[in-house]
Design a protein around this motif. Structure first.
Motif, PDB file in Angstrom:
ATOM      1  N   UNK A   1       0.829  -1.202   0.000  1.00  0.00           N
ATOM      2  CA  UNK A   1       0.000   0.000   0.000  1.00  0.00           C
ATOM      3  C   UNK A   1       0.869   1.260   0.000  1.00  0.00           C
ATOM      4  N   UNK A   2       1.943   1.236   0.780  1.00  0.00           N
ATOM      5  CA  UNK A   2       2.832   2.394   0.864  1.00  0.00           C
ATOM      6  C   UNK A   2       3.556   2.642  -0.459  1.00  0.00           C
ATOM      7  N   UNK A   3       4.060   1.563  -1.068  1.00  0.00           N
ATOM      8  CA  UNK A   3       4.784   1.703  -2.333  1.00  0.00           C
ATOM      9  C   UNK A   3       3.844   2.176  -3.450  1.00  0.00           C
ATOM     10  N   UNK A   4       2.675   1.522  -3.564  1.00  0.00           N
ATOM     11  CA  UNK A   4       1.718   1.899  -4.605  1.00  0.00           C
ATOM     12  C   UNK A   4       1.237   3.329  -4.416  1.00  0.00           C
ATOM     13  N   UNK A   5       0.972   3.702  -3.173  1.00  0.00           N
ATOM     14  CA  UNK A   5       0.522   5.060  -2.891  1.00  0.00           C
ATOM     15  C   UNK A   5       1.555   6.098  -3.277  1.00  0.00           C
ATOM     16  N   UNK A   6       2.829   5.814  -3.001  1.00  0.00           N
ATOM     17  CA  UNK A   6       3.895   6.758  -3.333  1.00  0.00           C
ATOM     18  C   UNK A   6       4.002   6.967  -4.835  1.00  0.00           C
ATOM     19  N   UNK A   7       3.895   5.879  -5.606  1.00  0.00           N
ATOM     20  CA  UNK A   7       3.984   5.972  -7.070  1.00  0.00           C
ATOM     21  C   UNK A   7       2.823   6.795  -7.624  1.00  0.00           C
ATOM     22  N   UNK A   8       1.634   6.551  -7.100  1.00  0.00           N
ATOM     23  CA  UNK A   8       0.444   7.258  -7.580  1.00  0.00           C
ATOM     24  C   UNK A   8       0.519   8.737  -7.220  1.00  0.00           C
ATOM     25  N   UNK A   9       1.017   9.029  -6.021  1.00  0.00           N
ATOM     26  CA  UNK A   9       1.188  10.421  -5.621  1.00  0.00           C
ATOM     27  C   UNK A   9       2.188  11.147  -6.507  1.00  0.00           C
ATOM     28  N   UNK A  10       3.277  10.463  -6.865  1.00  0.00           N
ATOM     29  CA  UNK A  10       4.284  11.060  -7.748  1.00  0.00           C
ATOM     30  C   UNK A  10       3.669  11.476  -9.083  1.00  0.00           C
TER      31      UNK A  10
ATOM     32  N   UNK B   1       0.756   7.740   1.872  1.00  0.00           N
ATOM     33  CA  UNK B   1       1.920   7.630   0.988  1.00  0.00           C
ATOM     34  C   UNK B   1       1.697   8.419  -0.300  1.00  0.00           C
ATOM     35  N   UNK B   2       0.457   8.400  -0.806  1.00  0.00           N
ATOM     36  CA  UNK B   2       0.138   9.139  -2.027  1.00  0.00           C
ATOM     37  C   UNK B   2       0.267  10.643  -1.808  1.00  0.00           C
ATOM     38  N   UNK B   3      -0.157  11.110  -0.643  1.00  0.00           N
ATOM     39  CA  UNK B   3      -0.071  12.540  -0.325  1.00  0.00           C
ATOM     40  C   UNK B   3       1.391  12.988  -0.280  1.00  0.00           C
ATOM     41  N   UNK B   4       2.231  12.196   0.387  1.00  0.00           N
ATOM     42  CA  UNK B   4       3.652  12.532   0.447  1.00  0.00           C
ATOM     43  C   UNK B   4       4.281  12.458  -0.943  1.00  0.00           C
ATOM     44  N   UNK B   5       3.868  11.456  -1.725  1.00  0.00           N
ATOM     45  CA  UNK B   5       4.391  11.314  -3.084  1.00  0.00           C
ATOM     46  C   UNK B   5       4.003  12.477  -3.979  1.00  0.00           C
ATOM     47  N   UNK B   6       2.835  13.067  -3.734  1.00  0.00           N
ATOM     48  CA  UNK B   6       2.377  14.194  -4.549  1.00  0.00           C
ATOM     49  C   UNK B   6       3.305  15.395  -4.398  1.00  0.00           C
TER      50      UNK B   6
END
Length: 247
Positions: A7-16, A206-211
Protein backbone atom coordinates in the motif's frame (compact mmCIF):
# COMPACT_ATOMS: atom_id res chain seq x y z
CA UNK A 1 2.81 -6.41 6.93
CA UNK A 2 3.09 -7.28 3.23
CA UNK A 3 -0.21 -5.52 2.47
CA UNK A 4 0.97 -2.42 4.35
CA UNK A 5 4.24 -2.31 2.42
CA UNK A 6 2.46 -2.75 -0.91
CA UNK A 7 0.00 0.00 0.00
CA UNK A 8 2.83 2.39 0.86
CA UNK A 9 4.78 1.70 -2.33
CA UNK A 10 1.72 1.90 -4.61
CA UNK A 11 0.52 5.06 -2.89
CA UNK A 12 3.90 6.76 -3.33
CA UNK A 13 3.98 5.97 -7.07
CA UNK A 14 0.44 7.26 -7.58
CA UNK A 15 1.19 10.42 -5.62
CA UNK A 16 4.28 11.06 -7.75
CA UNK A 17 2.22 10.89 -10.93
CA UNK A 18 -0.55 13.12 -9.60
CA UNK A 19 1.86 15.73 -8.29
CA UNK A 20 4.08 15.70 -11.35
CA UNK A 21 1.56 15.30 -14.17
CA UNK A 22 -1.65 16.73 -12.69
CA UNK A 23 -3.32 13.37 -13.22
CA UNK A 24 -2.70 9.84 -14.32
CA UNK A 25 -1.65 8.38 -10.99
CA UNK A 26 -5.23 7.70 -10.02
CA UNK A 27 -5.74 5.42 -13.01
CA UNK A 28 -3.16 3.09 -11.47
CA UNK A 29 -4.85 3.09 -8.06
CA UNK A 30 -7.67 0.77 -9.13
CA UNK A 31 -5.49 -2.02 -10.59
CA UNK A 32 -3.08 -1.69 -7.66
CA UNK A 33 -5.92 -2.14 -5.17
CA UNK A 34 -7.35 -5.10 -7.11
CA UNK A 35 -4.22 -7.05 -8.03
CA UNK A 36 -1.83 -6.14 -5.22
CA UNK A 37 -4.19 -5.71 -2.29
CA UNK A 38 -7.10 -8.03 -3.10
CA UNK A 39 -9.93 -5.47 -3.34
CA UNK A 40 -12.98 -6.22 -5.49
CA UNK A 41 -13.52 -3.80 -8.44
CA UNK A 42 -16.37 -2.09 -6.57
CA UNK A 43 -14.23 -1.67 -3.43
CA UNK A 44 -11.22 -0.56 -5.48
CA UNK A 45 -13.08 2.13 -7.42
CA UNK A 46 -14.61 3.54 -4.23
CA UNK A 47 -11.31 3.45 -2.32
CA UNK A 48 -9.61 5.08 -5.30
CA UNK A 49 -11.96 8.06 -5.05
CA UNK A 50 -10.99 8.57 -1.40
CA UNK A 51 -7.28 8.36 -2.24
CA UNK A 52 -7.61 10.60 -5.30
CA UNK A 53 -9.63 13.28 -3.51
CA UNK A 54 -7.25 13.71 -0.59
CA UNK A 55 -4.12 13.48 -2.73
CA UNK A 56 -5.45 15.95 -5.30
CA UNK A 57 -6.28 18.50 -2.61
CA UNK A 58 -2.72 18.24 -1.32
CA UNK A 59 -1.17 18.64 -4.78
CA UNK A 60 -3.62 21.46 -5.57
CA UNK A 61 -2.33 23.51 -2.64
CA UNK A 62 1.22 23.38 -3.98
CA UNK A 63 0.22 24.37 -7.51
CA UNK A 64 -2.05 27.15 -6.21
CA UNK A 65 0.87 28.65 -4.30
CA UNK A 66 2.76 28.89 -7.59
CA UNK A 67 -0.20 30.59 -9.27
CA UNK A 68 -0.83 27.69 -11.64
CA UNK A 69 -4.56 27.22 -11.00
CA UNK A 70 -7.21 28.93 -13.14
CA UNK A 71 -9.89 28.89 -10.45
CA UNK A 72 -12.85 30.30 -12.38
CA UNK A 73 -12.20 28.19 -15.48
CA UNK A 74 -11.60 25.06 -13.43
CA UNK A 75 -14.74 25.47 -11.34
CA UNK A 76 -16.91 26.05 -14.41
CA UNK A 77 -15.42 23.00 -16.12
CA UNK A 78 -15.87 20.89 -12.99
CA UNK A 79 -19.46 22.09 -12.43
CA UNK A 80 -20.51 20.52 -15.73
CA UNK A 81 -19.28 17.16 -14.47
CA UNK A 82 -20.88 17.07 -11.01
CA UNK A 83 -24.24 15.56 -12.00
CA UNK A 84 -22.75 13.03 -14.48
CA UNK A 85 -20.21 12.01 -11.82
CA UNK A 86 -22.95 11.39 -9.27
CA UNK A 87 -25.20 9.49 -11.69
CA UNK A 88 -22.36 7.33 -13.01
CA UNK A 89 -21.05 6.74 -9.49
CA UNK A 90 -24.43 5.46 -8.32
CA UNK A 91 -24.84 3.26 -11.41
CA UNK A 92 -21.38 1.71 -11.06
CA UNK A 93 -22.34 0.14 -7.74
CA UNK A 94 -25.00 -1.98 -9.47
CA UNK A 95 -22.96 -3.26 -12.41
CA UNK A 96 -21.18 -6.65 -12.67
CA UNK A 97 -17.55 -6.64 -11.57
CA UNK A 98 -16.40 -7.85 -14.99
CA UNK A 99 -18.02 -4.88 -16.75
CA UNK A 100 -16.22 -2.43 -14.47
CA UNK A 101 -12.87 -4.12 -14.96
CA UNK A 102 -13.11 -4.33 -18.76
CA UNK A 103 -14.34 -0.73 -19.02
CA UNK A 104 -11.47 0.39 -16.85
CA UNK A 105 -8.92 -1.50 -18.96
CA UNK A 106 -10.24 0.08 -22.17
CA UNK A 107 -10.20 3.62 -20.74
CA UNK A 108 -6.71 3.08 -19.31
CA UNK A 109 -5.41 1.90 -22.70
CA UNK A 110 -6.96 4.90 -24.48
CA UNK A 111 -5.46 7.22 -21.87
CA UNK A 112 -2.01 5.68 -22.35
CA UNK A 113 -2.19 6.09 -26.13
CA UNK A 114 -3.34 9.69 -25.67
CA UNK A 115 -0.40 10.41 -23.39
CA UNK A 116 2.03 9.05 -26.01
CA UNK A 117 0.81 11.56 -28.58
CA UNK A 118 2.70 14.87 -28.90
CA UNK A 119 1.46 17.43 -26.41
CA UNK A 120 -0.59 20.32 -27.70
CA UNK A 121 -0.03 23.85 -26.52
CA UNK A 122 -2.71 26.26 -25.42
CA UNK A 123 -4.08 28.82 -27.83
CA UNK A 124 -5.74 32.16 -27.39
CA UNK A 125 -8.84 31.19 -29.35
CA UNK A 126 -12.32 31.67 -27.97
CA UNK A 127 -13.65 28.74 -25.99
CA UNK A 128 -17.02 27.30 -26.99
CA UNK A 129 -19.27 26.96 -23.90
CA UNK A 130 -20.85 23.90 -25.52
CA UNK A 131 -17.51 22.18 -25.96
CA UNK A 132 -16.42 23.09 -22.45
CA UNK A 133 -19.66 21.75 -20.99
CA UNK A 134 -19.50 18.53 -22.99
CA UNK A 135 -15.87 17.95 -22.00
CA UNK A 136 -16.62 18.60 -18.33
CA UNK A 137 -19.68 16.33 -18.36
CA UNK A 138 -17.80 13.52 -20.06
CA UNK A 139 -14.95 13.76 -17.58
CA UNK A 140 -17.40 13.69 -14.68
CA UNK A 141 -19.05 10.54 -16.02
CA UNK A 142 -15.69 8.79 -16.33
CA UNK A 143 -14.77 9.83 -12.79
CA UNK A 144 -18.00 8.51 -11.31
CA UNK A 145 -18.12 5.28 -13.30
CA UNK A 146 -14.51 4.15 -12.98
CA UNK A 147 -13.49 5.74 -9.69
CA UNK A 148 -10.59 7.70 -11.19
CA UNK A 149 -9.97 11.40 -10.94
CA UNK A 150 -9.80 11.81 -14.70
CA UNK A 151 -6.68 13.95 -14.73
CA UNK A 152 -5.28 11.95 -17.63
CA UNK A 153 -8.26 13.26 -19.62
CA UNK A 154 -8.62 16.63 -17.88
CA UNK A 155 -5.17 17.97 -18.79
CA UNK A 156 -5.52 17.51 -22.59
CA UNK A 157 -9.11 18.78 -22.42
CA UNK A 158 -8.09 21.93 -20.53
CA UNK A 159 -5.34 22.58 -23.06
CA UNK A 160 -7.23 21.86 -26.29
CA UNK A 161 -10.79 22.86 -25.32
CA UNK A 162 -10.25 25.65 -22.79
CA UNK A 163 -6.96 26.93 -24.24
CA UNK A 164 -4.95 26.86 -21.01
CA UNK A 165 -1.14 26.76 -21.12
CA UNK A 166 0.21 23.35 -20.10
CA UNK A 167 1.50 24.40 -16.68
CA UNK A 168 -1.82 25.97 -15.69
CA UNK A 169 -3.72 23.01 -17.13
CA UNK A 170 -1.83 20.67 -14.80
CA UNK A 171 -2.69 22.75 -11.73
CA UNK A 172 -6.28 23.36 -12.80
CA UNK A 173 -6.84 19.68 -13.50
CA UNK A 174 -6.27 18.98 -9.80
CA UNK A 175 -9.15 21.32 -8.97
CA UNK A 176 -11.40 19.53 -11.48
CA UNK A 177 -10.34 16.13 -10.14
CA UNK A 178 -11.12 17.15 -6.56
CA UNK A 179 -14.64 18.40 -7.37
CA UNK A 180 -15.55 15.41 -9.56
CA UNK A 181 -14.14 12.89 -7.09
CA UNK A 182 -16.10 14.40 -4.20
CA UNK A 183 -19.32 14.23 -6.28
CA UNK A 184 -18.71 10.60 -7.26
CA UNK A 185 -17.78 9.66 -3.71
CA UNK A 186 -20.97 11.23 -2.41
CA UNK A 187 -23.01 9.18 -4.87
CA UNK A 188 -21.37 5.96 -3.65
CA UNK A 189 -21.94 6.71 0.02
CA UNK A 190 -25.15 4.69 0.12
CA UNK A 191 -24.06 1.69 -1.96
CA UNK A 192 -22.92 -0.32 1.06
CA UNK A 193 -19.34 -0.83 -0.12
CA UNK A 194 -17.08 -1.47 2.90
CA UNK A 195 -13.45 -0.34 2.79
CA UNK A 196 -10.43 -1.78 4.59
CA UNK A 197 -9.16 1.41 6.21
CA UNK A 198 -6.07 -0.37 7.53
CA UNK A 199 -4.96 -0.46 3.88
CA UNK A 200 -6.65 2.65 2.48
CA UNK A 201 -5.28 5.01 5.15
CA UNK A 202 -1.54 4.25 4.66
CA UNK A 203 -2.09 4.09 0.89
CA UNK A 204 -3.53 7.60 0.99
CA UNK A 205 -0.82 8.92 3.31
CA UNK A 206 1.92 7.63 0.99
CA UNK A 207 0.14 9.14 -2.03
CA UNK A 208 -0.07 12.54 -0.33
CA UNK A 209 3.65 12.53 0.45
CA UNK A 210 4.39 11.31 -3.08
CA UNK A 211 2.38 14.19 -4.55
CA UNK A 212 4.72 16.73 -2.97
CA UNK A 213 7.73 14.87 -4.31
CA UNK A 214 6.09 14.63 -7.73
CA UNK A 215 5.68 18.38 -7.92
CA UNK A 216 9.38 18.86 -7.16
CA UNK A 217 10.35 16.08 -9.57
CA UNK A 218 8.43 17.73 -12.39
CA UNK A 219 10.83 20.68 -12.19
CA UNK A 220 13.90 18.45 -12.62
CA UNK A 221 12.75 15.92 -15.25
CA UNK A 222 11.30 16.82 -18.61
CA UNK A 223 7.54 16.44 -18.54
CA UNK A 224 7.51 14.50 -21.82
CA UNK A 225 9.95 11.90 -20.47
CA UNK A 226 7.95 11.35 -17.29
CA UNK A 227 4.68 11.24 -19.21
CA UNK A 228 5.89 8.68 -21.77
CA UNK A 229 7.31 6.40 -19.09
CA UNK A 230 4.04 6.52 -17.22
CA UNK A 231 2.05 5.88 -20.41
CA UNK A 232 3.98 2.69 -21.14
CA UNK A 233 3.36 1.42 -17.61
CA UNK A 234 -0.31 2.28 -17.87
CA UNK A 235 -0.65 0.52 -21.23
CA UNK A 236 0.93 -2.64 -19.81
CA UNK A 237 -1.47 -2.57 -16.83
CA UNK A 238 -4.46 -2.14 -19.16
CA UNK A 239 -3.44 -5.13 -21.26
CA UNK A 240 -2.91 -7.31 -18.19
CA UNK A 241 -6.30 -6.36 -16.74
CA UNK A 242 -8.09 -7.08 -20.02
CA UNK A 243 -6.39 -10.44 -20.51
CA UNK A 244 -6.98 -11.48 -16.90
CA UNK A 245 -10.70 -10.65 -17.15
CA UNK A 246 -11.60 -11.78 -20.67
CA UNK A 247 -9.26 -14.66 -21.48
Amino acid sequence: MTALLLALVAGAVIGLALGGLGGGGSVLAVPALIYLLGFTPAEATTASLVIVTLTSVTALVGHARDGNVAWRTGLLFAAAGIVPAMVAGAAAGHLPQTVLTVAFAVIAALAALRMLRPARTGTSGRVSPGKAGAAGAGLGAVTGFLGVGGGFLAVPALVSVLSLPMRRAVGTSLLVITVNSLAALGARAGTGVQLDWAVVAPFTAAAILGAWDGKRLSKKIKGNTLQRLFAYVLLAVAVLMFVDTVV
